[in-house]
Design an enzyme around this catalytic site. Structure first.
Site, short mmCIF file in Angstrom:
data_model
loop_
_atom_site.label_atom_id
_atom_site.label_comp_id
_atom_site.label_asym_id
_atom_site.label_seq_id
_atom_site.Cartn_x
_atom_site.Cartn_y
_atom_site.Cartn_z
N ASP A 131 46.25 38.43 97.08
CA ASP A 131 47.40 37.77 96.48
C ASP A 131 46.85 36.78 95.45
O ASP A 131 46.29 35.75 95.80
CB ASP A 131 48.20 37.04 97.59
CG ASP A 131 49.45 36.36 97.06
OD1 ASP A 131 49.51 36.07 95.84
OD2 ASP A 131 50.36 36.08 97.87
N ARG A 154 65.16 53.97 88.05
CA ARG A 154 64.42 53.55 89.25
C ARG A 154 62.99 54.07 89.15
O ARG A 154 62.03 53.38 89.44
CB ARG A 154 65.10 54.05 90.54
CG ARG A 154 64.20 53.88 91.76
CD ARG A 154 64.93 53.93 93.10
NE ARG A 154 65.99 54.91 93.18
CZ ARG A 154 65.82 56.24 93.22
NH1 ARG A 154 64.60 56.75 93.24
NH2 ARG A 154 66.86 57.05 93.27
N TYR A 174 50.90 32.28 102.63
CA TYR A 174 52.26 32.04 102.16
C TYR A 174 53.24 32.41 103.29
O TYR A 174 53.14 33.50 103.86
CB TYR A 174 52.53 32.87 100.90
CG TYR A 174 53.96 32.74 100.40
CD1 TYR A 174 54.39 31.57 99.79
CD2 TYR A 174 54.86 33.78 100.57
CE1 TYR A 174 55.69 31.44 99.35
CE2 TYR A 174 56.17 33.66 100.13
CZ TYR A 174 56.58 32.49 99.52
OH TYR A 174 57.88 32.38 99.09
N LYS A 190 56.03 33.16 89.63
CA LYS A 190 55.34 31.88 89.45
C LYS A 190 54.71 31.79 88.06
O LYS A 190 55.42 31.76 87.09
CB LYS A 190 54.32 31.71 90.58
CG LYS A 190 54.87 32.08 91.98
CD LYS A 190 55.96 31.15 92.48
CE LYS A 190 56.71 31.68 93.71
NZ LYS A 190 55.89 32.07 94.85
C1 LIG Z 1 56.07 32.87 96.02
C2 LIG Z 1 54.92 33.54 96.63
C3 LIG Z 1 55.04 34.83 97.20
C4 LIG Z 1 56.36 35.55 97.32
O1 LIG Z 1 56.87 35.91 96.07
P1 LIG Z 1 58.44 36.02 95.73
O2 LIG Z 1 58.46 36.36 94.29
O3 LIG Z 1 59.04 34.69 96.06
O4 LIG Z 1 58.98 37.10 96.62
C5 LIG Z 1 53.90 35.42 97.71
N1 LIG Z 1 52.70 34.79 97.67
C6 LIG Z 1 52.54 33.57 97.12
C7 LIG Z 1 51.20 32.93 97.10
C8 LIG Z 1 53.65 32.90 96.58
O5 LIG Z 1 53.49 31.67 96.07
#
Ligand SMILES: *Cc1c(COP(=O)(O)O)cnc(C)c1O
Length: 379
Positions: free
Chosen positions: A170, A46, A98, A195
């Site tokens: 982000d 962890r 998001y 992504k």
């Molecule tokens: C998918 C996404 C998230 C969340 O991420 P997860 O891996 O699904 O928890 C946050 N911000 C953006 C812009 C995203 O496309």
């Protein structure tokens, strides 16, 4: 070192025991100690795991940061950032956000006494209107989902600095290949690694990257204390994904441009949202802070009929109907009934998510085939 070289080599050493060129999957929970406290840098997985650590170093390098930390999902990474705050602190966030980020802010953290303001950051003045002594964090997402709005990171960072607040960006949609927020004054970069970084639609993971020693201490303390860490196998898959990030992104951008331009010429298409167009509201900012315009595109249909949009998204074959984005395969989605279904119609329409809006995550297949697929579906 330039981006492609860092993507392939940064943070990665041949395995010291065997010389294996690929970082092994250290599928272990614990590490034997020769004597109490006498270990080789790892005590418990962890807290630290060699496969995860290699990925964390690599992520830090490609974002031009010093420190990286990986989490079980993008939302777990966001969770870590908000846990750096205290009750009474305030956060200013983009309103075109998001959905999952909005949900964790509102339904998880608000009850712990943290206040969230959601403002339209296309006009920077809106931040100055709500910023105050309690503001400890500004949260920016750019490009935004699904309207592809571009927010000026450097301008927001100036407001953050003059108010002693942290700026977190982000960077999921842009990826560090196209945009490096730390270079533009951000304190923390957040990723849904799920992504583009993973890139193959086979892992759910999140990450944070930062430069400041104090922020890094907090980040690792929370990562270890809350425990939302990522698995060695997943870390391996993402290390492998990142090795081709620059090559994939080049193709995502090329295909994105071809498809955006083609859509623009279609009589059935009304508006096309892609930051590469000179006519895009924030094209100048995009040109300044991004090195390319990516493969995310949204568009609306003439007449704005929900049935027309639904018909198109279920008629494509190469574009698969699914949530998520950033994989090598193309995806198509209908925000009004999928990602943004929980937002009241009036609210979502204010931000541009109208009934006929369709979102594309353009993959790295051959553009001609993708265009033919859309052409058939539209007919
Ligand atoms: C998918 C996404 C998230 C969340 O991420 P997860 O891996 O699904 O928890 C946050 N911000 C953006 C812009 C995203 O496309």
């Amino acid at each position: 070192m330039k981006f492609g070289t860092k993507a392939i080599h940064a943070g990665l050493e041949p395995d010291s025991a065997t010389g294996a060129i690929m970082t092994p999957i250290y599928q272990t929970s614990t590490y034997i100690q020769d004597g109490i406290g006498n270990h080789k840098g790892f005590e418990y997985s962890r807290t630290g795991n060699p496969t995860r650590q290699a990925l964390e170093s690599n992520l830090a390098a490609i974002e031009n940061g010093k420190y990286g930390a990986c989490f079980g999902s993008g939302l777990a990474a966001i969770d870590c950032v908000i846990k750096m705050l205290n009750p009474g602190d305030e956060v200013i966030s983009t309103n075109d956000l998001y959905g999952g980020s909005y949900r964790i802010f509102k339904t998880i953290f608000e009850k712990y006494g943290i206040k969230f303001h959601f403002v339209d950051m296309l006009d920077i003045e809106n931040i100055s209107k709500v910023v105050n002594n309690q503001t400890k964090l500004i949260w920016v997402e750019t490009p935004t989902n699904p309207m592809m709005n571009i927010i000026d990171i450097e301008a927001v960072s100036k407001i953050a600095k003059s108010n002693d607040a942290m700026l977190a960006v982000d960077n999921t949609f842009a990826t560090p290949y196209l945009q490096t927020p730390l270079d533009l004054g951000a304190d923390i970069v957040m990723h849904s690694v799920t992504k583009y970084l993973g890139g193959h639609s086979d892992v759910v993971m999140g990450a944070l990257i930062c430069n400041d020693d104090k922020i890094a201490d907090e980040m690792y303390r929370i990562q270890n204390s809350s425990g939302a860490v990522t698995a060695p196998m997943d870390s391996f898959l993402v290390l492998r994904g990142i090795k081709t990030l620059h090559v994939r992104l080049q193709r995502h951008c090329e295909n994105g441009e071809k498809i955006a331009r083609w859509l623009n010429d279609q009589p059935k298409v009304d508006k096309v949202y892609w930051p590469g167009f000179e006519s895009h509201t924030n094209h100048d900012i995009a040109k300044r802070q991004m090195r390319g315009f990516g493969g995310m595109i949204s568009f609306t249909l003439v007449g704005n009929q929900i049935e027309d949009a639904k018909q198109i998204v279920k008629s494509t074959h190469l574009f698969s109907l699914a949530e998520s984005l950033g994989g090598v395969e193309s995806l198509i989605g209908h925000p009004a009934t999928m990602t943004h279904a929980s937002i009241p119609k009036e609210e979502r329409e204010k931000s541009g998510v109208v009934d006929s809006l369709i979102r594309l995550s353009v993959g790295i297949e051959d553009a001609d085939d993708l265009i033919a697929d859309l052409e058939k579906a539209m007919a």
